[in-house]
Design a protein around this motif. Structure first.
Motif, PDB file in Angstrom:
ATOM      1  N   GLU A 167     -12.585   3.300 -29.172  1.00  0.00           N
ATOM      2  CA  GLU A 167     -12.996   4.596 -28.634  1.00  0.00           C
ATOM      3  C   GLU A 167     -11.768   5.293 -28.086  1.00  0.00           C
ATOM      4  N   THR A 168     -11.582   6.454 -28.462  1.00  0.00           N
ATOM      5  CA  THR A 168     -10.430   7.201 -27.959  1.00  0.00           C
ATOM      6  C   THR A 168     -10.917   8.199 -26.927  1.00  0.00           C
ATOM      7  N   ARG A 169     -10.057   8.394 -25.955  1.00  0.00           N
ATOM      8  CA  ARG A 169     -10.381   9.345 -24.886  1.00  0.00           C
ATOM      9  C   ARG A 169      -9.544  10.590 -25.101  1.00  0.00           C
ATOM     10  N   SER A 170     -10.149  11.696 -24.802  1.00  0.00           N
ATOM     11  CA  SER A 170      -9.427  12.954 -24.988  1.00  0.00           C
ATOM     12  C   SER A 170      -8.447  13.178 -23.841  1.00  0.00           C
ATOM     13  N   ASP A 171      -7.525  14.062 -24.070  1.00  0.00           N
ATOM     14  CA  ASP A 171      -6.565  14.418 -23.021  1.00  0.00           C
ATOM     15  C   ASP A 171      -7.272  15.000 -21.808  1.00  0.00           C
ATOM     16  N   GLU A 172      -8.329  15.732 -22.042  1.00  0.00           N
ATOM     17  CA  GLU A 172      -9.081  16.325 -20.942  1.00  0.00           C
ATOM     18  C   GLU A 172      -9.703  15.247 -20.067  1.00  0.00           C
ATOM     19  N   TYR A 173     -10.163  14.198 -20.647  1.00  0.00           N
ATOM     20  CA  TYR A 173     -10.730  13.075 -19.901  1.00  0.00           C
ATOM     21  C   TYR A 173      -9.675  12.468 -18.980  1.00  0.00           C
ATOM     22  N   TRP A 174      -8.504  12.211 -19.502  1.00  0.00           N
ATOM     23  CA  TRP A 174      -7.429  11.606 -18.701  1.00  0.00           C
ATOM     24  C   TRP A 174      -6.939  12.573 -17.625  1.00  0.00           C
ATOM     25  N   LYS A 175      -6.888  13.832 -17.951  1.00  0.00           N
ATOM     26  CA  LYS A 175      -6.500  14.835 -16.946  1.00  0.00           C
ATOM     27  C   LYS A 175      -7.493  14.838 -15.784  1.00  0.00           C
ATOM     28  N   LYS A 176      -8.752  14.720 -16.113  1.00  0.00           N
ATOM     29  CA  LYS A 176      -9.804  14.704 -15.097  1.00  0.00           C
ATOM     30  C   LYS A 176      -9.657  13.462 -14.204  1.00  0.00           C
ATOM     31  N   ILE A 177      -9.397  12.322 -14.810  1.00  0.00           N
ATOM     32  CA  ILE A 177      -9.210  11.094 -14.035  1.00  0.00           C
ATOM     33  C   ILE A 177      -8.009  11.233 -13.114  1.00  0.00           C
ATOM     34  N   ILE A 178      -6.942  11.772 -13.627  1.00  0.00           N
ATOM     35  CA  ILE A 178      -5.733  11.967 -12.812  1.00  0.00           C
ATOM     36  C   ILE A 178      -6.007  12.943 -11.678  1.00  0.00           C
ATOM     37  N   GLU A 179      -6.679  14.030 -11.956  1.00  0.00           N
ATOM     38  CA  GLU A 179      -7.018  15.006 -10.912  1.00  0.00           C
ATOM     39  C   GLU A 179      -7.898  14.377  -9.836  1.00  0.00           C
ATOM     40  N   ASP A 180      -8.885  13.608 -10.271  1.00  0.00           N
ATOM     41  CA  ASP A 180      -9.766  12.933  -9.307  1.00  0.00           C
ATOM     42  C   ASP A 180      -8.969  11.979  -8.423  1.00  0.00           C
ATOM     43  N   PHE A 181      -8.083  11.234  -9.043  1.00  0.00           N
ATOM     44  CA  PHE A 181      -7.241  10.311  -8.291  1.00  0.00           C
ATOM     45  C   PHE A 181      -6.374  11.085  -7.282  1.00  0.00           C
ATOM     46  N   GLN A 182      -5.795  12.196  -7.720  1.00  0.00           N
ATOM     47  CA  GLN A 182      -4.969  13.009  -6.824  1.00  0.00           C
ATOM     48  C   GLN A 182      -5.795  13.559  -5.661  1.00  0.00           C
ATOM     49  N   LYS A 183      -7.009  13.990  -5.931  1.00  0.00           N
ATOM     50  CA  LYS A 183      -7.876  14.492  -4.868  1.00  0.00           C
ATOM     51  C   LYS A 183      -8.199  13.401  -3.857  1.00  0.00           C
ATOM     52  N   ILE A 184      -8.486  12.220  -4.363  1.00  0.00           N
ATOM     53  CA  ILE A 184      -8.763  11.093  -3.470  1.00  0.00           C
ATOM     54  C   ILE A 184      -7.546  10.821  -2.594  1.00  0.00           C
ATOM     55  N   HIS A 185      -6.393  10.798  -3.204  1.00  0.00           N
ATOM     56  CA  HIS A 185      -5.154  10.549  -2.469  1.00  0.00           C
ATOM     57  C   HIS A 185      -4.910  11.654  -1.431  1.00  0.00           C
ATOM     58  N   GLU A 186      -5.114  12.896  -1.821  1.00  0.00           N
ATOM     59  CA  GLU A 186      -4.932  14.018  -0.887  1.00  0.00           C
ATOM     60  C   GLU A 186      -5.906  13.916   0.279  1.00  0.00           C
ATOM     61  N   ASN A 187      -7.145  13.545  -0.005  1.00  0.00           N
ATOM     62  CA  ASN A 187      -8.141  13.387   1.061  1.00  0.00           C
ATOM     63  C   ASN A 187      -7.744  12.265   2.013  1.00  0.00           C
ATOM     64  N   GLU A 188      -7.245  11.182   1.452  1.00  0.00           N
ATOM     65  CA  GLU A 188      -6.783  10.083   2.302  1.00  0.00           C
ATOM     66  C   GLU A 188      -5.630  10.549   3.203  1.00  0.00           C
ATOM     67  N   GLU A 189      -4.723  11.314   2.651  1.00  0.00           N
ATOM     68  CA  GLU A 189      -3.598  11.837   3.430  1.00  0.00           C
ATOM     69  C   GLU A 189      -4.088  12.788   4.529  1.00  0.00           C
ATOM     70  N   ARG A 190      -5.045  13.641   4.185  1.00  0.00           N
ATOM     71  CA  ARG A 190      -5.615  14.556   5.189  1.00  0.00           C
ATOM     72  C   ARG A 190      -6.292  13.780   6.304  1.00  0.00           C
ATOM     73  N   MET A 191      -7.028  12.762   5.940  1.00  0.00           N
ATOM     74  CA  MET A 191      -7.706  11.939   6.949  1.00  0.00           C
ATOM     75  C   MET A 191      -6.677  11.238   7.841  1.00  0.00           C
ATOM     76  N   LYS A 192      -5.640  10.752   7.227  1.00  0.00           N
ATOM     77  CA  LYS A 192      -4.578  10.090   7.988  1.00  0.00           C
ATOM     78  C   LYS A 192      -3.928  11.064   8.971  1.00  0.00           C
ATOM     79  N   ARG A 193      -3.610  12.266   8.498  1.00  0.00           N
ATOM     80  CA  ARG A 193      -3.020  13.289   9.378  1.00  0.00           C
ATOM     81  C   ARG A 193      -3.991  13.687  10.483  1.00  0.00           C
ATOM     82  N   GLN A 194      -5.272  13.784  10.148  1.00  0.00           N
ATOM     83  CA  GLN A 194      -6.272  14.133  11.156  1.00  0.00           C
ATOM     84  C   GLN A 194      -6.333  13.062  12.247  1.00  0.00           C
ATOM     85  N   LEU A 195      -6.306  11.805  11.843  1.00  0.00           N
ATOM     86  CA  LEU A 195      -6.307  10.719  12.820  1.00  0.00           C
ATOM     87  C   LEU A 195      -5.052  10.759  13.688  1.00  0.00           C
TER      88      LEU A 195
END
Length: 111
Positions: free
Chosen positions: A7-35
């Motif tokens: 099964e091959t994944r499209s570039d859009e699929y991988w872009k979405k995974i990367i974006e989701d990962f970046q959002k999670i990371h950004e949220n973690e950083e925001r939470m850390k700064r908030q603390l």
């Protein structure tokens, strides 16, 4: 023969995974700064309270110094009065009874 299905994944699929990962990371950083900000605020409040307590202690110390100064002045006046009484021939026993102090206390005051 068996064929493998890949099964091959499209570039859009991988872009979405990367974006989701970046959002999670950004949220973690925001939470850390908030603390960190909350900890800074807590420390600032603790410092403010400590400064207020220090100010109150300084006021009490100043008051104690004033009272001690007044006591010393009163002792000096009493000392002069006792010396005058002794100079006029009054006995230590009579001075002791007059001032409601023991003879030892009077002698200590005269030192």
């Amino acid at each position: 023969m068996l064929e493998k299905h890949v099964e091959t994944r499209s570039d859009e699929y991988w872009k979405k995974i990367i974006e989701d990962f970046q959002k999670i990371h950004e949220n973690e950083e925001r939470m850390k700064r908030q603390l960190e900000l909350e900890e800074i605020q807590r420390l600032k409040e603790e410092i403010r309270k400590t400064q207020e307590e220090t100010r109150k202690i300084q006021e009490v110390n100043k008051h104690v110094e004033d009272v001690n100064r007044q006591i010393e002045q009163m002792n000096q006046v009493m000392k002069l009065g006792i010396k005058a009484m002794l100079a006029h021939g009054m006995s230590l026993e009579l001075i002791s009874k007059s001032l409601s102090k023991s003879e030892d206390e009077i002698m200590e005051l005269l030192k």
